[in-house]
Design an enzyme around this catalytic site. Structure first.
Site, PDB file in Angstrom:
ATOM      1  N   GLU A   1      12.620   7.713   1.679  1.00 57.31           N
ATOM      2  CA  GLU A   1      13.986   7.268   1.404  1.00 57.31           C
ATOM      3  C   GLU A   1      14.069   5.752   1.413  1.00 57.31           C
ATOM      4  OE1 GLU A   1      16.954   8.647   0.698  1.00 57.31           O
ATOM      5  OE2 GLU A   1      16.008  10.593   0.425  1.00 57.31           O
TER       6      GLU A   1
ATOM      7  N   ARG B   1       9.423   0.631   9.623  1.00 57.17           N
ATOM      8  CA  ARG B   1      10.038   1.951   9.773  1.00 57.17           C
ATOM      9  C   ARG B   1      10.095   2.611   8.402  1.00 57.17           C
ATOM     10  NH1 ARG B   1      15.042   1.361  13.003  1.00 57.17           N
ATOM     11  NH2 ARG B   1      13.528   1.274  14.699  1.00 57.17           N
TER      12      ARG B   1
ATOM     13  N   GLU C   1       3.115  -1.681  14.021  1.00 54.36           N
ATOM     14  CA  GLU C   1       3.621  -0.398  14.512  1.00 54.36           C
ATOM     15  C   GLU C   1       4.469   0.246  13.416  1.00 54.36           C
ATOM     16  OE1 GLU C   1       5.604   0.863  18.600  1.00 54.36           O
ATOM     17  OE2 GLU C   1       7.163   0.310  17.172  1.00 54.36           O
TER      18      GLU C   1
ATOM     19  N   ARG D   1      10.257  -5.564  10.294  1.00 55.52           N
ATOM     20  CA  ARG D   1      10.789  -6.645  11.123  1.00 55.52           C
ATOM     21  C   ARG D   1       9.652  -7.278  11.944  1.00 55.52           C
ATOM     22  NH1 ARG D   1       8.764  -5.548  15.347  1.00 55.52           N
ATOM     23  NH2 ARG D   1       9.391  -4.193  17.043  1.00 55.52           N
TER      24      ARG D   1
ATOM     25  N   HIS E   1      20.915   4.000  19.731  1.00 56.91           N
ATOM     26  CA  HIS E   1      20.633   2.589  20.005  1.00 56.91           C
ATOM     27  C   HIS E   1      21.934   1.796  20.147  1.00 56.91           C
ATOM     28  CE1 HIS E   1      18.376  -1.121  20.022  1.00 56.91           C
ATOM     29  NE2 HIS E   1      19.212  -1.603  19.120  1.00 56.91           N
TER      30      HIS E   1
ATOM     31  N   LYS F   1       0.851  -1.203   0.000  1.00 55.51           N
ATOM     32  CA  LYS F   1       0.000   0.000   0.000  1.00 55.51           C
ATOM     33  C   LYS F   1       0.886   1.252   0.000  1.00 55.51           C
ATOM     34  CE  LYS F   1      -3.482  -2.232   2.960  1.00 55.51           C
ATOM     35  NZ  LYS F   1      -4.570  -2.642   2.088  1.00 55.51           N
TER      36      LYS F   1
HETATM   37  P1  GTP Z   1       7.908  -0.168  24.266  1.00 59.23           P
HETATM   38  O1  GTP Z   1       7.611  -1.085  25.380  1.00 59.23           O
HETATM   39  O2  GTP Z   1       9.382   0.006  23.992  1.00 59.23           O
HETATM   40  O3  GTP Z   1       7.129  -0.464  23.012  1.00 59.23           O
HETATM   41  O4  GTP Z   1       7.420   1.220  24.808  1.00 59.23           O
HETATM   42  P2  GTP Z   1       6.184   2.064  24.337  1.00 59.23           P
HETATM   43  O5  GTP Z   1       5.043   1.200  24.029  1.00 59.23           O
HETATM   44  O6  GTP Z   1       6.008   3.198  25.278  1.00 59.23           O
HETATM   45  O7  GTP Z   1       6.675   2.541  22.941  1.00 59.23           O
HETATM   46  P3  GTP Z   1       7.297   3.822  22.320  1.00 59.23           P
HETATM   47  O8  GTP Z   1       6.319   4.223  21.297  1.00 59.23           O
HETATM   48  O9  GTP Z   1       7.732   4.854  23.292  1.00 59.23           O
HETATM   49  O10 GTP Z   1       8.623   3.226  21.646  1.00 59.23           O
HETATM   50  C1  GTP Z   1       8.587   2.079  20.890  1.00 59.23           C
HETATM   51  C2  GTP Z   1       9.814   1.925  20.006  1.00 59.23           C
HETATM   52  O11 GTP Z   1      10.311   3.187  19.566  1.00 59.23           O
HETATM   53  C3  GTP Z   1      10.998   1.281  20.659  1.00 59.23           C
HETATM   54  O12 GTP Z   1      10.898  -0.114  20.627  1.00 59.23           O
HETATM   55  C4  GTP Z   1      12.156   1.795  19.800  1.00 59.23           C
HETATM   56  O13 GTP Z   1      12.226   1.104  18.567  1.00 59.23           O
HETATM   57  C5  GTP Z   1      11.711   3.209  19.499  1.00 59.23           C
HETATM   58  N1  GTP Z   1      12.214   4.149  20.511  1.00 59.23           N
HETATM   59  C6  GTP Z   1      11.499   4.722  21.505  1.00 59.23           C
HETATM   60  N2  GTP Z   1      12.275   5.531  22.246  1.00 59.23           N
HETATM   61  C7  GTP Z   1      13.515   5.473  21.735  1.00 59.23           C
HETATM   62  C8  GTP Z   1      14.778   6.083  22.077  1.00 59.23           C
HETATM   63  O14 GTP Z   1      14.909   6.854  23.024  1.00 59.23           O
HETATM   64  N3  GTP Z   1      15.852   5.761  21.291  1.00 59.23           N
HETATM   65  C9  GTP Z   1      15.768   4.932  20.222  1.00 59.23           C
HETATM   66  N4  GTP Z   1      16.882   4.683  19.519  1.00 59.23           N
HETATM   67  N5  GTP Z   1      14.602   4.326  19.892  1.00 59.23           N
HETATM   68  C10 GTP Z   1      13.492   4.590  20.631  1.00 59.23           C
HETATM   69 MG    MG Z   2       5.523   0.246  21.732  1.00 54.13          MG
END
Ligand code: GTP
Ligand code: MG
Length: 225
Positions: A60, A99, A161, A65, A177, A42
């Site tokens: 880009e 992503r 997501e 995953r 990360h 889509k």
């Molecule tokens: P999760 O239990 O991690 O899913 O927490 P959440 O449900 O509050 O999710 P949130 O939307 O805050 O973040 C989910 C995903 O975003 C993570 O699994 C990462 O892939 C990414 N992410 C969130 N915060 C950060 C960060 O500070 N640094 C990086 N590199 N990635 C982040």
């Molecule tokens: Mg999450």
């Protein structure tokens, strides 16, 4: 029927139920992968149309995953849910992850506006870490969507997501990360501070590019955000 027969029947019911759950568990990764494939198609179609109408591709690259079983179980435990297939499906929203990396932040919101209007994509939740970055500086737009799969048993909506961010935001998030992973979160406070400053630099770069784009293309041709 005597008592022994009844017990046997009960045992069989338990086995039957266990088998059903096992089958469901076995099927899940395939269903999530199919949902990712559908969604990716889509998005690719939108990308093609966008290119025809606007003369450039806003995206880009796209990565997908499926969460590892170990991470799924760890997350269920962390959130205090029993390790069941039902909880996996209902409580974990990022088993399938996508992503999408954009050149410009404004195009992220254009895509979001488009996704909101579609009937074959259900928006469940939006977390806007672009408008409201995390304290460490992390920026991205997180959208939990559901996409329908047509199966023998009927239509089944699967959650995905989607993380949408610019190249600059992606660069920062990838580095952060790697650093935190490598140093097992025992990072000195000045490093955390500098990392947050680096996130601000990435944001400034995005804003600079947006300004240049407005000058080159004319303000009327691009979204204001
Ligand atoms: P999760 O239990 O991690 O899913 O927490 P959440 O449900 O509050 O999710 P949130 O939307 O805050 O973040 C989910 C995903 O975003 C993570 O699994 C990462 O892939 C990414 N992410 C969130 N915060 C950060 C960060 O500070 N640094 C990086 N590199 N990635 C982040
Ligand atoms: Mg999450």
């Amino acid at each position: 029927m005597n008592q022994l027969d009844l017990r046997e029947l009960y045992q069989w019911e338990i086995k039957d139920d266990a088998l059903r759950k096992l089958e469901e568990w076995k099927k899940l990764p395939t269903l999530y992968q199919l949902a990712l494939d559908e969604l990716k198609n889509k998005i690719k179609l939108i990308q093609t149309e966008w290119k025809i109408h606007n003369g450039y591709s806003p995206i880009e690259h796209i990565k997908t995953r499926i969460k590892e079983p170990r991470s799924i179980l760890e997350k269920l435990e962390r959130k205090g849910f029993a390790l069941t297939v039902d909880n996996m499906v209902n409580q974990i929203h990022d088993i399938a992850g996508m992503r999408i990396v954009f050149s410009f932040a404004q195009d992220i919101y254009s895509l979001l506006d488009h996704l909101r209007q579609r009937e074959d994509i259900n928006i469940i939740e939006i977390k806007d870490y672009i408008e409201q970055p995390k304290p460490n500086g992390y920026q991205s737009l997180h959208v939990i969507v559901a996409v329908p799969l047509t199966l023998f048993e009927g239509q089944r909506w699967m959650k995905v997501e989607i993380q949408m961010r610019t190249l600059a935001m992606d660069f920062w998030a990838s580095m952060e990360h790697i650093l935190f992973y490598k140093y097992d979160k025992q990072v000195p406070s000045h490093v955390i501070r500098e990392l947050t400053e680096a996130a601000k630099a990435a944001d400034a770069l995005d804003k600079k590019m947006h300004g240049l784009r407005r000058e080159i293309m004319g303000a009327s041709e691009i979204p204001a955000r």
